[in-house]
Design an enzyme around this catalytic site. Sequence first.
Site, PDB file in Angstrom:
ATOM      1  N   MET A 161      12.640 -16.390   1.186  1.00 38.98           N
ATOM      2  CA  MET A 161      13.270 -15.129   0.774  1.00 38.98           C
ATOM      3  C   MET A 161      14.669 -15.026   1.395  1.00 38.98           C
ATOM      4  O   MET A 161      14.950 -14.178   2.246  1.00 38.98           O
ATOM      5  CB  MET A 161      12.374 -13.943   1.150  1.00 38.98           C
ATOM      6  CG  MET A 161      11.077 -13.926   0.355  1.00 38.98           C
ATOM      7  SD  MET A 161      10.035 -12.477   0.675  1.00 38.98           S
ATOM      8  CE  MET A 161       9.277 -12.950   2.228  1.00 38.98           C
ATOM      9  N   THR A 162      15.555 -15.895   0.923  1.00 33.57           N
ATOM     10  CA  THR A 162      16.897 -16.020   1.491  1.00 33.57           C
ATOM     11  C   THR A 162      17.852 -15.008   0.850  1.00 33.57           C
ATOM     12  O   THR A 162      18.797 -15.371   0.142  1.00 33.57           O
ATOM     13  CB  THR A 162      17.410 -17.466   1.315  1.00 33.57           C
ATOM     14  OG1 THR A 162      16.994 -17.963   0.035  1.00 33.57           O
ATOM     15  CG2 THR A 162      16.872 -18.363   2.394  1.00 33.57           C
ATOM     16  N   TYR A 163      17.576 -13.755   1.113  1.00 36.49           N
ATOM     17  CA  TYR A 163      18.421 -12.650   0.664  1.00 36.49           C
ATOM     18  C   TYR A 163      18.111 -11.432   1.521  1.00 36.49           C
ATOM     19  O   TYR A 163      17.225 -11.478   2.376  1.00 36.49           O
ATOM     20  CB  TYR A 163      18.195 -12.332  -0.820  1.00 36.49           C
ATOM     21  CG  TYR A 163      16.754 -12.393  -1.283  1.00 36.49           C
ATOM     22  CD1 TYR A 163      15.858 -11.359  -1.014  1.00 36.49           C
ATOM     23  CD2 TYR A 163      16.285 -13.496  -1.984  1.00 36.49           C
ATOM     24  CE1 TYR A 163      14.544 -11.426  -1.432  1.00 36.49           C
ATOM     25  CE2 TYR A 163      14.967 -13.573  -2.402  1.00 36.49           C
ATOM     26  CZ  TYR A 163      14.099 -12.536  -2.129  1.00 36.49           C
ATOM     27  OH  TYR A 163      12.793 -12.609  -2.544  1.00 36.49           O
ATOM     28  N   GLU A 210       0.857  -1.175   0.000  1.00 37.07           N
ATOM     29  CA  GLU A 210       0.000   0.000   0.000  1.00 37.07           C
ATOM     30  C   GLU A 210       0.896   1.228   0.000  1.00 37.07           C
ATOM     31  O   GLU A 210       1.717   1.400   0.906  1.00 37.07           O
ATOM     32  CB  GLU A 210      -0.911  -0.010   1.237  1.00 37.07           C
ATOM     33  CG  GLU A 210      -2.087   0.932   1.168  1.00 37.07           C
ATOM     34  CD  GLU A 210      -3.056   0.706   2.327  1.00 37.07           C
ATOM     35  OE1 GLU A 210      -4.262   0.599   2.084  1.00 37.07           O
ATOM     36  OE2 GLU A 210      -2.588   0.635   3.489  1.00 37.07           O
ATOM     37  N   GLU A 250       3.592  -9.568   3.782  1.00 37.14           N
ATOM     38  CA  GLU A 250       4.749  -9.340   4.649  1.00 37.14           C
ATOM     39  C   GLU A 250       4.442  -8.310   5.736  1.00 37.14           C
ATOM     40  O   GLU A 250       3.540  -7.484   5.589  1.00 37.14           O
ATOM     41  CB  GLU A 250       5.946  -8.882   3.814  1.00 37.14           C
ATOM     42  CG  GLU A 250       6.353  -9.883   2.732  1.00 37.14           C
ATOM     43  CD  GLU A 250       7.614  -9.476   1.994  1.00 37.14           C
ATOM     44  OE1 GLU A 250       8.469  -8.804   2.594  1.00 37.14           O
ATOM     45  OE2 GLU A 250       7.746  -9.829   0.797  1.00 37.14           O
ATOM     46  N   TRP A 310      14.853 -12.929  -7.305  1.00 37.40           N
ATOM     47  CA  TRP A 310      14.413 -11.550  -7.122  1.00 37.40           C
ATOM     48  C   TRP A 310      15.541 -10.664  -7.644  1.00 37.40           C
ATOM     49  O   TRP A 310      16.601 -10.630  -7.055  1.00 37.40           O
ATOM     50  CB  TRP A 310      14.122 -11.239  -5.653  1.00 37.40           C
ATOM     51  CG  TRP A 310      13.698  -9.823  -5.460  1.00 37.40           C
ATOM     52  CD1 TRP A 310      14.480  -8.758  -5.081  1.00 37.40           C
ATOM     53  CD2 TRP A 310      12.388  -9.279  -5.666  1.00 37.40           C
ATOM     54  NE1 TRP A 310      13.745  -7.607  -5.034  1.00 37.40           N
ATOM     55  CE2 TRP A 310      12.463  -7.892  -5.396  1.00 37.40           C
ATOM     56  CE3 TRP A 310      11.173  -9.817  -6.069  1.00 37.40           C
ATOM     57  CZ2 TRP A 310      11.352  -7.052  -5.499  1.00 37.40           C
ATOM     58  CZ3 TRP A 310      10.083  -8.994  -6.174  1.00 37.40           C
ATOM     59  CH2 TRP A 310      10.175  -7.622  -5.880  1.00 37.40           C
TER      60      TRP A 310
END
Length: 429
Positions: free
Chosen positions: A280-282, A174, A217, A406
């Site tokens: 999301m391993t970064y 948002e 998230e 990503w």
Amino acid sequence: MQIHVVEPGDTLYAIATTYNSTVDAISDANELDAPDNLVVGQAIVIPIIGNFYFVQPGDTLSSIAQRFGMSYQELAQVNNFPVDNILPVGFQLYIPSQATREITSSAYIEPTSDTVSETLENAAMKNAAYLTYLNLFSYNVNRDGTLEAPPIGNLRQIADENNTSLMLVVTNLEEGEFSAELGHIILTVQAVQSTLLDNVINTATTEGFTDIHFDFEFLPAEDGEAYNNFLRTAKQRISEAGLFMSTALAPKTSAEQEGAWYEAHDYAAHGEIADFVVLMTYEWGYSYGPPMAVSPIDQVRQVVEYALTEMPAEKILLGQNLYGYDWTLPYEEGGDAAEAISPQQAITRARQQNVAIEYDNTAQAPFYMYRDAQGSLHEVWFEDARSIQAKFDLIKELDLLGIAYWKLGLAFPQNWLLLQDNFTITKLE
């Protein structure tokens, strides 16, 4: 494929000669912008079938063969080397290509304006052949459960031409930020949920998406079970529509991990409910944080090993960044953001600044430091062939479903060369 790290005095011609390749083949494969001016420490991928191994002290035919998944007799025969002879240190052995494993590969693509830029469409055209899924980021949820669609441009056509499936990514973004308040509304107001699921399923079925991917998230910690229940409801409806459902998970190392990014993400529940997940391993090194590797392999491994206690390996896509950062030092909390750069830009910058590229063996990541024209010190961490191969080796070792990038748009040609060398990519249609 062969990975070669440039040493002082190396030339592209000498490297090509060593590996029985050509200057043009190596330059084209790595998209070198200055092939006559290599950077010490730069990793280069050599486009050959199989690869070469240079014998190290203590090596035997048996130990080398075991490392590459073959018998010592086969290794000796391929190289016409007597099995009883002692291997000289530095001796060059040819390692033939091994059978590749099939994996799922996906990449997020994020149009940031009202149209899909030429850069993004070119990136999709160039790399869609290496992808199971092209993940359109993102369909933003309004507070009444309706969706705001991103532009799609020619991405559907590009996906179709490459037999690549489309993934519809749904977020609680948002005004450009993940909203805990919006997330709470989605997860707790039944009418909003019903409208949302009607919209995502209708959009996916009419516009040709194969998977619906929830990337919610920074949800309130107390909404964790509400998120699980939402996913159970969503999975039932999505499956009835003949679609897959996946989720994105923050990189946790325990069920009790604290922090706004982590607490509402229940690995066990997502592993049970979703068809697959993206870890999301970064972003250990991130734009507003202190300089460090973006996806250090030791930290990545800890996340995956925890995930494997909560879900099967065949449901896990390893998240992987396609970028690095350039930090201006000294780092100050709340100060200016680091600059996001591609691996190609990182190498160009090292050459322009006349500095060698170093490699952190613990993080399995390249880095360097330099001073700019104003005298400010910089620290750069990025990805190269060695760091991405380390992630591919982890996928093989732990037998994961595959990888999720990503994101598309920053040049990293070595990744795609090594991806196709290491794996066969699943195509769903």
